[in-house]
Design a protein around this motif. Structure first.
Motif, PDB file in Angstrom:
ATOM      1  N   LEU A 174      35.843  14.100  24.314  1.00  0.00           N
ATOM      2  CA  LEU A 174      34.760  14.674  23.529  1.00  0.00           C
ATOM      3  C   LEU A 174      34.473  16.118  23.949  1.00  0.00           C
ATOM      4  O   LEU A 174      34.585  16.471  25.128  1.00  0.00           O
ATOM      5  N   TYR A 175      34.060  16.900  22.958  1.00  0.00           N
ATOM      6  CA  TYR A 175      33.691  18.299  23.175  1.00  0.00           C
ATOM      7  C   TYR A 175      32.340  18.513  22.495  1.00  0.00           C
ATOM      8  O   TYR A 175      32.189  18.240  21.297  1.00  0.00           O
ATOM      9  N   GLY A 176      31.356  18.974  23.265  1.00  0.00           N
ATOM     10  CA  GLY A 176      30.003  19.086  22.756  1.00  0.00           C
ATOM     11  C   GLY A 176      29.675  20.437  22.156  1.00  0.00           C
ATOM     12  O   GLY A 176      30.383  21.430  22.366  1.00  0.00           O
ATOM     13  N   ALA A 177      28.568  20.469  21.433  1.00  0.00           N
ATOM     14  CA  ALA A 177      28.122  21.696  20.780  1.00  0.00           C
ATOM     15  C   ALA A 177      27.819  22.797  21.790  1.00  0.00           C
ATOM     16  O   ALA A 177      27.975  23.984  21.499  1.00  0.00           O
ATOM     17  N   GLY A 178      27.375  22.415  22.985  1.00  0.00           N
ATOM     18  CA  GLY A 178      27.037  23.395  24.008  1.00  0.00           C
ATOM     19  C   GLY A 178      28.148  23.693  24.989  1.00  0.00           C
ATOM     20  O   GLY A 178      27.922  24.339  26.011  1.00  0.00           O
ATOM     21  N   GLY A 179      29.356  23.178  24.721  1.00  0.00           N
ATOM     22  CA  GLY A 179      30.495  23.472  25.587  1.00  0.00           C
ATOM     23  C   GLY A 179      30.844  22.383  26.586  1.00  0.00           C
ATOM     24  O   GLY A 179      31.813  22.525  27.336  1.00  0.00           O
ATOM     25  N   ARG A 180      30.102  21.299  26.604  1.00  0.00           N
ATOM     26  CA  ARG A 180      30.420  20.225  27.536  1.00  0.00           C
ATOM     27  C   ARG A 180      31.672  19.472  27.097  1.00  0.00           C
ATOM     28  O   ARG A 180      31.967  19.373  25.903  1.00  0.00           O
ATOM     29  N   LYS A 181      32.395  18.943  28.092  1.00  0.00           N
ATOM     30  CA  LYS A 181      33.588  18.152  27.833  1.00  0.00           C
ATOM     31  C   LYS A 181      33.472  16.821  28.570  1.00  0.00           C
ATOM     32  O   LYS A 181      32.851  16.741  29.632  1.00  0.00           O
ATOM     33  N   LEU A 182      34.091  15.796  28.015  1.00  0.00           N
ATOM     34  CA  LEU A 182      34.008  14.471  28.628  1.00  0.00           C
ATOM     35  C   LEU A 182      35.189  13.626  28.168  1.00  0.00           C
ATOM     36  O   LEU A 182      35.579  13.677  27.000  1.00  0.00           O
ATOM     37  N   GLU A 183      35.749  12.872  29.110  1.00  0.00           N
ATOM     38  CA  GLU A 183      36.747  11.861  28.764  1.00  0.00           C
ATOM     39  C   GLU A 183      36.238  10.507  29.244  1.00  0.00           C
ATOM     40  O   GLU A 183      35.881  10.345  30.411  1.00  0.00           O
ATOM     41  N   VAL A 184      36.175   9.554  28.326  1.00  0.00           N
ATOM     42  CA  VAL A 184      35.652   8.223  28.625  1.00  0.00           C
ATOM     43  C   VAL A 184      36.658   7.174  28.178  1.00  0.00           C
ATOM     44  O   VAL A 184      37.235   7.284  27.089  1.00  0.00           O
ATOM     45  N   VAL A 185      36.863   6.162  29.016  1.00  0.00           N
ATOM     46  CA  VAL A 185      37.621   4.984  28.623  1.00  0.00           C
ATOM     47  C   VAL A 185      36.651   3.819  28.587  1.00  0.00           C
ATOM     48  O   VAL A 185      35.985   3.518  29.585  1.00  0.00           O
ATOM     49  N   GLY A 186      36.525   3.173  27.422  1.00  0.00           N
ATOM     50  CA  GLY A 186      35.611   2.055  27.266  1.00  0.00           C
ATOM     51  C   GLY A 186      36.312   0.854  26.673  1.00  0.00           C
ATOM     52  O   GLY A 186      37.229   0.992  25.859  1.00  0.00           O
ATOM     53  N   ALA A 187      35.886  -0.339  27.084  1.00  0.00           N
ATOM     54  CA  ALA A 187      36.460  -1.588  26.594  1.00  0.00           C
ATOM     55  C   ALA A 187      35.372  -2.448  25.972  1.00  0.00           C
ATOM     56  O   ALA A 187      34.256  -2.526  26.500  1.00  0.00           O
ATOM     57  N   SER A 188      35.697  -3.104  24.871  1.00  0.00           N
ATOM     58  CA  SER A 188      34.795  -4.059  24.231  1.00  0.00           C
ATOM     59  C   SER A 188      35.199  -5.450  24.707  1.00  0.00           C
ATOM     60  O   SER A 188      36.304  -5.923  24.421  1.00  0.00           O
ATOM     61  N   ILE A 189      34.317  -6.109  25.444  1.00  0.00           N
ATOM     62  CA  ILE A 189      34.708  -7.323  26.170  1.00  0.00           C
ATOM     63  C   ILE A 189      34.188  -8.607  25.525  1.00  0.00           C
ATOM     64  O   ILE A 189      34.280  -9.680  26.112  1.00  0.00           O
TER      65      ILE A 189
END
Length: 222
Positions: free
Chosen positions: A108-123
């Protein structure tokens, strides 16, 4: 086992795992980013990749990134709503070794310049597990008020965080510590009984060695 685990979530279907859980993964990733995303790369693994389009997993993840709840009737229209909101996204597949079959990786890349990588699982039953944040392995379900602290792996950082929580009257339900390696970065995940006030988050951000602080307060509806 709770009654919720038997009945399942109130949701827009068709699947609690592939649809409702996917919404929650996207929603939690948006909260972790800390601002509205303007660009997203969504990569589906396993069963998500194989049957996700039929179950609306791709639309559900985008809906979560827009801040929708699992019972929002607009989930099937999330692609069009994302374009209206200025969210650019692309959906693909990925093979993640050892991952749960219902797993997605979001960059993800935010409007204010933040970046994030997330791995999520639906259990199952709409429940999720956040497996990685920015490449560091984690393990929490976003079912509590949660504080995530990225910091340099130095002596005393745990005491500094817990002392701040105590001053604000916040009780810790669980605490987990993950490290990228000795002397590298560490991630603290603290599930708390009370909501996390903004002044606590700002206080922690000012402490030496702390790189990033994110709070996930449960919405009243949850």
């Amino acid at each position: 086992m709770r009654l919720f685990d038997v009945l399942g979530p109130v949701m827009t279907g068709p699947s609690s795992s592939h649809t409702a859980g996917a919404v929650r993964i996207g929603q939690t990733a948006r909260k972790l980013l800390g601002e509205p995303p303007v660009r997203a790369e969504i990569l589906l693994h396993g069963s998500f990749a194989a049957t996700g389009r039929g179950h609306g997993t791709d639309r559900a993840l985008v809906a979560g990134l827009l801040g929708m709840q699992p019972d929002d009737e607009a989930i099937p229209r999330s692609f069009a709503l994302a374009r209206q909101a200025g969210l650019q996204f692309q959906v693909g597949t990925i093979l993640l070794r050892g991952a749960h079959p219902n797993t997605a990786l979001l960059r993800l890349y935010g409007a204010g310049g933040r970046k994030l990588e997330v791995v999520g699982a639906s259990i199952g039953g709409g429940r999720i597990n956040i497996c990685q944040i920015d490449g560091i392995t984690t393990n929490f379900g976003a079912d509590h008020n949660t504080l995530i602290v990225h910091n340099q792996d130095t002596p005393g950082h745990v005491a500094a965080v817990t002392t701040s929580l105590s001053r604000h009257g916040i009780n810790i339900a669980t605490m987990q510590l993950y490290r990228s390696g000795a002397g590298g970065y560490a991630v603290m995940v603290l599930e708390c009984d009370q909501p996390l006030p903004a002044d606590l988050v700002e206080e922690l951000r000012r402490q030496p060695g702390i790189v990033k602080v994110t709070s996930l307060n449960l919405d009243p509806a949850e």
